[in-house]
Every structure is written in C-alpha cells, then in structure tokens.
Design a protein around this motif. Structure first.
Motif, PDB file in Angstrom:
ATOM      1  N   PHE A   1      -1.804  -4.271  -4.869  1.00 11.64           N
ATOM      2  CA  PHE A   1      -1.705  -3.282  -5.936  1.00 11.64           C
ATOM      3  C   PHE A   1      -0.540  -3.681  -6.830  1.00 11.64           C
ATOM      4  O   PHE A   1       0.502  -4.160  -6.354  1.00 11.64           O
ATOM      5  CB  PHE A   1      -1.479  -1.885  -5.363  1.00 11.64           C
TER       6      PHE A   1
ATOM      7  N   TYR B   1       2.426   2.935  -3.086  1.00  8.60           N
ATOM      8  CA  TYR B   1       1.616   3.734  -4.014  1.00  8.60           C
ATOM      9  C   TYR B   1       0.899   4.904  -3.341  1.00  8.60           C
ATOM     10  O   TYR B   1       0.576   5.886  -4.010  1.00  8.60           O
ATOM     11  CB  TYR B   1       0.591   2.832  -4.712  1.00  8.60           C
ATOM     12  N   ALA B   2       0.653   4.802  -2.029  1.00  5.98           N
ATOM     13  CA  ALA B   2      -0.061   5.865  -1.323  1.00  5.98           C
ATOM     14  C   ALA B   2       0.727   7.164  -1.394  1.00  5.98           C
ATOM     15  O   ALA B   2       1.920   7.215  -1.070  1.00  5.98           O
ATOM     16  CB  ALA B   2      -0.287   5.461   0.135  1.00  5.98           C
TER      17      ALA B   2
ATOM     18  N   VAL C   1      -8.567   6.711  -2.246  1.00  7.43           N
ATOM     19  CA  VAL C   1      -9.033   6.030  -1.046  1.00  7.43           C
ATOM     20  C   VAL C   1      -9.986   6.972  -0.320  1.00  7.43           C
ATOM     21  O   VAL C   1      -9.588   8.072   0.090  1.00  7.43           O
ATOM     22  CB  VAL C   1      -7.860   5.641  -0.121  1.00  7.43           C
TER      23      VAL C   1
ATOM     24  N   VAL D   1      -5.096  -3.442 -10.001  1.00  8.98           N
ATOM     25  CA  VAL D   1      -5.366  -3.989  -8.672  1.00  8.98           C
ATOM     26  C   VAL D   1      -5.802  -5.441  -8.834  1.00  8.98           C
ATOM     27  O   VAL D   1      -6.653  -5.747  -9.700  1.00  8.98           O
ATOM     28  CB  VAL D   1      -6.471  -3.200  -7.941  1.00  8.98           C
TER      29      VAL D   1
ATOM     30  N   VAL E   1       0.847  -1.203   0.000  1.00  9.44           N
ATOM     31  CA  VAL E   1       0.000   0.000   0.000  1.00  9.44           C
ATOM     32  C   VAL E   1       0.878   1.247   0.000  1.00  9.44           C
ATOM     33  O   VAL E   1       0.668   2.188  -0.771  1.00  9.44           O
ATOM     34  CB  VAL E   1      -0.946   0.006   1.207  1.00  9.44           C
TER      35      VAL E   1
ATOM     36  N   THR F   1      -4.512   4.896 -11.461  1.00 13.78           N
ATOM     37  CA  THR F   1      -4.599   5.793 -10.308  1.00 13.78           C
ATOM     38  C   THR F   1      -5.740   5.316  -9.424  1.00 13.78           C
ATOM     39  O   THR F   1      -6.504   4.414  -9.790  1.00 13.78           O
ATOM     40  CB  THR F   1      -4.829   7.251 -10.756  1.00 13.78           C
ATOM     41  N   GLY F   2      -5.843   5.913  -8.232  1.00 16.92           N
ATOM     42  CA  GLY F   2      -6.903   5.526  -7.325  1.00 16.92           C
ATOM     43  C   GLY F   2      -7.109   6.573  -6.254  1.00 16.92           C
ATOM     44  O   GLY F   2      -6.237   7.395  -5.982  1.00 16.92           O
TER      45      GLY F   2
ATOM     46  N   MET G   1       0.872   2.898 -10.289  1.00 15.29           N
ATOM     47  CA  MET G   1      -0.050   1.772 -10.412  1.00 15.29           C
ATOM     48  C   MET G   1      -0.321   1.424 -11.874  1.00 15.29           C
ATOM     49  O   MET G   1      -0.302   2.301 -12.746  1.00 15.29           O
ATOM     50  CB  MET G   1      -1.396   2.116  -9.752  1.00 15.29           C
TER      51      MET G   1
ATOM     52  N   SER H   1       0.482   7.498  -6.802  1.00 23.21           N
ATOM     53  CA  SER H   1      -0.636   7.340  -7.742  1.00 23.21           C
ATOM     54  C   SER H   1      -1.909   6.873  -7.041  1.00 23.21           C
ATOM     55  O   SER H   1      -2.963   6.787  -7.678  1.00 23.21           O
ATOM     56  CB  SER H   1      -0.257   6.363  -8.857  1.00 23.21           C
ATOM     57  N   LEU H   2      -1.816   6.587  -5.750  1.00 19.96           N
ATOM     58  CA  LEU H   2      -2.980   6.244  -4.934  1.00 19.96           C
ATOM     59  C   LEU H   2      -3.201   7.390  -3.954  1.00 19.96           C
ATOM     60  O   LEU H   2      -2.380   7.607  -3.051  1.00 19.96           O
ATOM     61  CB  LEU H   2      -2.732   4.928  -4.186  1.00 19.96           C
ATOM     62  N   HIS H   3      -4.293   8.130  -4.127  1.00 19.07           N
ATOM     63  CA  HIS H   3      -4.490   9.397  -3.431  1.00 19.07           C
ATOM     64  C   HIS H   3      -5.520   9.265  -2.313  1.00 19.07           C
ATOM     65  O   HIS H   3      -6.308   8.309  -2.272  1.00 19.07           O
ATOM     66  CB  HIS H   3      -4.937  10.466  -4.426  1.00 19.07           C
TER      67      HIS H   3
END
Length: 330
Positions: free
Chosen positions: A222, A145-146, A247, A232, A142, A244-245, A229, A149-151
């Motif tokens: 991921f 990417y947090a 949360v 998933v 996690v 991208t993502g 990313m 590209s994981l926002h």
C-alpha cells in the motif's frame, strides 16, 4: 481486582456468579452491570480484539469522533475494576459444563504458561471476532493503513469512503458481492483478489456492467503517508489509484472454547440467542459479534446490559427476599 499469575488463588478460591469471556465493549458492559447488581464477576481478556484496532469511533453517541477504541476499553476496564470486578489477562481455552457450574480453563502467560480453572454459575461469551487482513511480507505496511483509510466494516466506515476512489479486497468470489453494496457510498470501486481466488464469467460480466475493474495479481504494498492511502501497487507492477479501501475477507470467530458444549444452536459461526442474548443453554449468554445480529460497538454494549440483567433476574428470583428483621421483631 486485577488478577495475575501471582494472585490467581483469589479467583480460584471462590465460585463466581458470572465469568465473562472477553473484555471488549460487550464484555465490559456486562461486567459493569453485573457488579452494579451486586453479582460477582471475573472478566478474562485475551487482548487486541476488534475494538482495540478501531482508530476512531466516529459513530458512537456521546464520544468525540476521534476517540480510539482502545480508549473506550481503557475507561470501561477502569470502571469495572472500580466496582469490584476481577480482571485477568488470559486466553479461555476450554469451557466444561459441570451441571450447576461452568469450569473455565484459562491460559495465563505466553511463556511458562499456567492453566487455572475458574468456576461460575453463568458464562457470558464475549470474545468476538478478528478480521482477516491481506497477508504481505511486510505486515507493518498493512497496519499503517488498517483502521485509518483501509477499513474492515462498511456499516462503521462506509460514510468515510463516500465518493472516493476505493479498493475492495476480497478472498473469494462470493465476497466480491460486497461491491454492489459498497456502491451506495462510492461507485469508484476497484476489486482486488490478492491472487486468492478465481472469478467466473458471470461475476466478471457483472463487474464489467458496473464499470468496476478487477485485478487478480497479489498486492505488493500500500502506498501513502501518515496513514492516508494514495494507491496500491500489485506484484505485476500495476498501480491502482485509491484513497481508501475496504477489506472484505471474512473474520475469525473466537468461539472454539464453546464447541464442546452440547446442544448449542449455531448459525454458521454465530450463536443463536433470544432477545436477552441467552443461548439454547440456559446459563450461557453470547453478546456482540459472537451472536447473530449487527456487528457494532453500540450493539455489543447493549447486549452486555441485556445479558447481565437477564442473569440478575434469574438469580434474584431464585433467592429469598431480604427482610428488615429489626422492624419485624418490633
């Protein structure tokens, strides 16, 4: 100066004008303004707040868009220390209103912890929030990417998601409504519940009407490289293509230490304040994500300036005017 377990008496032997609980952007802004007003200040910072995890501050005026949040905090901390602010790594456990003063109990150190109690005339609550992330057996997957590209903040990073294939990760049915705001930036949205909630027929119909697929199996991992990313993988073997993502699983508010103070007005987990960030307690201020309003670094910095200025005005108005004695005697 920097305080630690060996020199705590420096802070214990005086009454501060202000204790700032939290050394993020709002707390450091307040501390810098307080010091420039000539007021004594102690900042207590627990570490690893929301801004620490920001990999790029792409919407902060005057900074290069690849400036990490931790660099903003480092510069702010050094600036505050250069002005004479006291700074302590610790966790504010409890605050007690003693009438004219606040007694602030702090946990210092994770092993053989100390619990000093500092006192101040005013308190600024700037401890903020931390976003909930999907919990996987391998949390490093996690963290890879947090913040990249994981926002976690659509206001901050919706622009970065524009017209990309995105996953929206939620923990409740109500949080799925985020999809119908996120679609301003991209319509290519897949909703993932991570197996955490049930979804009723009305919401399923609404998602179907927008063309947004719903996946209810838990996330396995991921996929991607170099923090970017590409998709998933779910526990049931499903692969979802996404670059991208977002949360949208809510956040923990670091405000437990305030719950024992009577007559504070809350709206949910946020403190209600006036335009100067003053709560319903006249000597307690809340800045940044703890108060109602927009959760942005720029707002927190402004809040810190407002709270510090309001406190200075209180203290200045209650203090005798300084006179040029030599001129008066001549």
């Amino acid at each position: 100066m920097k305080l630690n377990s060996k020199n705590l008496e420096v802070g214990l032997n005086k009454t501060y004008d202000v204790i700032v609980a939290g050394g993020g952007s709002g707390g450091l802004s307040a501390a810098i303004y307080l010091a420039r007003y000539g007021l004594s200040c102690l900042v207590v910072e627990k570490g690893k707040g929301r801004s620490f995890w920001m990999q790029d501050l792409r919407n902060y005026l005057g900074l290069p868009p690849n400036t990490p949040g931790r660099e903003l905090l480092r510069q702010g901390r050094e600036h505050a220390l250069s002005l004479g602010v006291d700074y302590l790594w610790g966790y504010v456990e409890n605050v007690k209103d003693e009438g004219d003063l606040f007694a602030v109990k702090v946990k210092v150190g994770k092993v053989n912890s100390l619990y000093p109690v500092f006192r101040s005339k005013y308190l600024i609550a700037a401890t903020g929030i931390i976003d909930h992330l999907p919990q996987l057996p391998d949390m490093q997957n996690v963290y890879d990417y947090a913040g990249y590209s994981l926002h976690v903040c659509m206001i901050c990073d919706g622009y970065e998601m524009r017209d990309q294939k995105a996953v929206l990760i939620v923990g409740s049915e109500a949080q799925i409504n985020t999809a119908f705001v996120l679609n301003w930036f991209t319509p290519y949205i897949s909703v993932l519940t991570h197996g955490l909630c049930s979804v009723g027929p009305e919401m399923r119909q609404k998602l179907a009407e927008h063309g947004y697929p719903l996946y209810e199996s838990p996330i396995r991992r991921f996929l991607g490289e170099n923090h970017q990313m590409r998709g998933v993988e779910l526990a049931d073997g499903t692969y979802i293509e996404a670059t991208t993502g977002l949360v949208a699983m809510g956040a923990k508010y670091h405000n437990d230490y305030l719950k024992g103070i009577p007559n504070l007005q809350w709206q949910g987990e946020n403190l209600v304040t006036d335009e100067w960030c003053r709560t319903t307690h006249p000597r307690l201020f809340a800045v940044g994500d703890l108060k109602q309003g927009l959760n942005q670094v720029a707002i927190a910095v402004a809040d810190g300036a407002l709270a510090a200025t309001a406190i200075w005005r209180d203290i200045r108005r209650a203090s005798p005017a300084r006179q040029w004695e030599e001129r008066l005697r001549s």
